[in-house]
Design an enzyme around this catalytic site. Structure first.
Site, PDB file in Angstrom:
ATOM      1  N   THR A  25       0.694  -1.339   0.095  1.00 36.85           N
ATOM      2  CA  THR A  25      -0.134   0.069  -0.027  1.00 36.85           C
ATOM      3  C   THR A  25       0.948   1.112   0.101  1.00 36.85           C
ATOM      4  OG1 THR A  25      -1.921  -1.008   1.250  1.00 36.85           O
ATOM      5  CG2 THR A  25      -1.850   1.401   1.440  1.00 36.85           C
ATOM      6  N   ASN A  81      -5.866  -9.207  -7.826  1.00 33.78           N
ATOM      7  CA  ASN A  81      -5.963  -9.772  -6.813  1.00 33.78           C
ATOM      8  C   ASN A  81      -7.359 -10.528  -6.614  1.00 33.78           C
ATOM      9  OD1 ASN A  81      -6.697  -6.820  -6.545  1.00 33.78           O
ATOM     10  ND2 ASN A  81      -7.682  -7.328  -4.460  1.00 33.78           N
ATOM     11  N   SER A  92       5.242  -6.673  -2.401  1.00 34.50           N
ATOM     12  CA  SER A  92       4.791  -6.645  -1.032  1.00 34.50           C
ATOM     13  C   SER A  92       5.321  -8.143  -0.353  1.00 34.50           C
ATOM     14  CB  SER A  92       3.504  -6.501  -0.705  1.00 34.50           C
ATOM     15  OG  SER A  92       2.951  -6.606   0.518  1.00 34.50           O
ATOM     16  N   GLN A 103       0.402  -8.998  -6.527  1.00 31.17           N
ATOM     17  CA  GLN A 103       0.015 -10.316  -6.637  1.00 31.17           C
ATOM     18  C   GLN A 103       0.602 -11.156  -7.701  1.00 31.17           C
ATOM     19  OE1 GLN A 103      -2.346 -11.865  -4.689  1.00 31.17           O
ATOM     20  NE2 GLN A 103      -2.943 -10.152  -3.635  1.00 31.17           N
ATOM     21  N   THR A 107      13.643   4.784  10.384  1.00 30.16           N
ATOM     22  CA  THR A 107      14.539   3.655  10.474  1.00 30.16           C
ATOM     23  C   THR A 107      13.897   2.439   9.834  1.00 30.16           C
ATOM     24  OG1 THR A 107      15.318   4.619  12.714  1.00 30.16           O
ATOM     25  CG2 THR A 107      15.495   2.316  12.435  1.00 30.16           C
ATOM     26  N   CYS A 123      -9.396  -6.914   1.139  1.00 34.41           N
ATOM     27  CA  CYS A 123      -9.054  -5.627   1.746  1.00 34.41           C
ATOM     28  C   CYS A 123     -10.211  -4.714   1.845  1.00 34.41           C
ATOM     29  CB  CYS A 123      -7.970  -5.105   0.760  1.00 34.41           C
ATOM     30  SG  CYS A 123      -6.695  -6.015   0.486  1.00 34.41           S
TER      31      CYS A 123
HETATM   32  N1  PLP Z   1      -1.877  -4.317  -4.231  1.00 33.15           N
HETATM   33  C1  PLP Z   1      -2.749  -5.393  -4.510  1.00 33.15           C
HETATM   34  C2  PLP Z   1      -2.895  -6.043  -6.008  1.00 33.15           C
HETATM   35  C3  PLP Z   1      -2.832  -6.191  -3.276  1.00 33.15           C
HETATM   36  O1  PLP Z   1      -3.856  -7.454  -3.591  1.00 33.15           O
HETATM   37  C4  PLP Z   1      -2.832  -5.783  -2.043  1.00 33.15           C
HETATM   38  C5  PLP Z   1      -3.092  -6.359  -0.919  1.00 33.15           C
HETATM   39  O2  PLP Z   1      -4.159  -7.470  -0.900  1.00 33.15           O
HETATM   40  C6  PLP Z   1      -1.956  -4.552  -2.033  1.00 33.15           C
HETATM   41  C7  PLP Z   1      -1.805  -3.822  -3.188  1.00 33.15           C
HETATM   42  C8  PLP Z   1      -1.622  -3.862  -0.515  1.00 33.15           C
HETATM   43  O3  PLP Z   1      -0.442  -4.637  -0.141  1.00 33.15           O
HETATM   44  P1  PLP Z   1      -0.171  -4.618   1.403  1.00 33.15           P
HETATM   45  O4  PLP Z   1      -1.026  -5.598   2.096  1.00 33.15           O
HETATM   46  O5  PLP Z   1       1.149  -4.886   1.524  1.00 33.15           O
HETATM   47  O6  PLP Z   1      -0.476  -3.202   1.761  1.00 33.15           O
END
Ligand code: PLP
Length: 384
Positions: A74, A152, A200, A180, A238, A324
């Site tokens: 994110t 996702n 991520s 993803q 940090t 999410c």
């Molecule tokens: N982008 C996509 C396509 C995702 O599926 C997700 C989380 O589900 C994110 C971004 C967000 O990543 P994070 O959970 O590391 O913040």
């Protein structure tokens, strides 16, 4: 949570690989240096960060100097959108696809407050982003285009190299959210030809709390955080050494595991799809190239949320729509963009397999799914 509970929601997060945990533990115990310190403790932390940077770069087909660590996918998406688009004061349009994760669309829409226009690039019925719609958007001067590599919800994979080519021909920067895609399909920053790419850690059997923006060094980007100058002054603060070490260790495992994992999850997913067909489900995005582990489906007369809760009671963790945004009752924006009817979209459930799932788990899931679908159909029939 009982050990009997079966996790089929691996696009939301994944189990930490024990080898990753082992790599992290020293940095949560005795090796607690701050990577900016000059003494032995600090130097050990710096070395660990350097190694993780190499490991993440290798898994992404990038150079270590292109890796900017963040605290999540994110954060990396927000950094790319606000840092790259917000840097060109003269060009006030950015373009994002209609199927992006909120971690892209929300920072994009937030730029409207600074006078930006957001062009939304359409997707087709198969879940693919429409190049003609991008072409139309690019008729106006555009500073940045953002299209995700793999969705996702549906798992549908986009032709990023071709879309990036179109954007660059019009002088626009291009970002792709590859959260993803990492660990599920081969990933090569250079051959995608994008300026920036998000990844991520916790989606690839690494810990939560680490992510990265892979960035072409020629791109002028505004720092995300100001402070002590970490991450080349672009993301001060940090570093979370243990989480980043874990991210690196998880990335180092990808190369040898990718093919076997794709084969395993494809077998499970295809087995699930046969069961879904027999039960009369609609599967979304199954006509396009998509991630091997993902199935997004709906039953006409059953609410996705109700089915998810019923399956949870039976010991299976799956997602309704996008995990999410599971506090929202709105139908999935991805399915809306694909032209699915809101009624059918409200039934959407996502199963995403991971490295630890087995065919025995699939068989148990199929049995539970069949009995819950039959039970809920009977309830619906009585209610009508
Ligand atoms: N982008 C996509 C396509 C995702 O599926 C997700 C989380 O589900 C994110 C971004 C967000 O990543 P994070 O959970 O590391 O913040």
């Amino acid at each position: 949570m009982s050990n009997q509970h079966i996790f089929l929601d691996n696009n939301s997060t994944t189990l930490i690989d024990p080898r990753v945990l082992d790599a992290m533990l020293p940095y949560m115990q005795h090796q607690y240096g701050n990577a900016t310190s000059r003494h032995l403790f600090g130097r050990a932390a710096r070395q660990a960060l350097d190694q993780a940077r190499e490991q993440v770069a290798e898994a992404c087909g990038a150079h270590p100097s292109q890796v900017i660590f963040t605290a999540s996918g994110t954060e990396a998406n927000n950094f790319a959108i606000s840092g790259m688009a917000g840097n060109n004061e003269n060009i006030k349009q950015i373009a994002v696809s209609a199927i992006e994760h909120p971690a892209v669309t929300r920072p994009a829409f937030a730029l409207r407050g600074n006078g930006y226009r957001v062009a939304v690039i359409a997707a087709d019925h198969f879940g693919k982003v429409d190049p003609l719609s991008l072409d139309v958007a690019l008729e106006k001067p555009t500073s940045l285009v953002s299209v995700m590599l793999a969705n996702n919800e549906t798992g549908v994979i986009q032709d990023i190299a071709a879309l990036a080519e179109m954007a660059k021909a019009k002088g626009a920067l291009f970002h792709t959210d590859a959260v993803q895609a990492l660990g599920k399909i081969p990933l090569d920053f250079e051959s995608l030809g994008v300026h920036a790419m998000t990844v991520s850690s916790h989606k690839v059997n690494g810990p939560q709390g680490a992510g990265a923006l892979i960035l072409d060094k020629r791109v002028d980007i505004k720092p995300l955080l100001h402070g002590g100058g970490q991450e080349k002054g672009l993301r001060s603060g940090t570093e979370n050494v243990a989480a980043i070490v874990g991210f690196g260790a998880a990335c180092a495992l990808i190369k040898n595991a990718l093919e076997a994992r794709a084969t395993l999850t494809r077998q499970l997913r295809d087995g699930l799809n046969i069961g879904l067909q027999n039960l009369g489900a609609t599967v979304f995005g199954d006509k396009a190239a998509r991630l091997a582990n993902t199935s997004f489906f709906a039953f006409n007369e059953i609410e996705g949320e109700t089915l998810v809760m019923a399956l949870d009671r039976k010991g299976f963790a799956v997602a309704s729509g996008s995990a999410c945004s599971s506090d929202s009752t709105e139908p999935s924006h991805v399915l809306m963009a694909m032209g699915v009817s809101p009624d059918l979209a409200r039934g959407a459930v996502r199963v995403s397999f991971g490295a630890n799932n087995t065919s025995d788990e699939l068989n148990r899931f199929l049995a539970a799914l069949q009995s819950e679908v039959q039970r809920l159909r009977q309830l619906t029939a009585v209610a009508v």
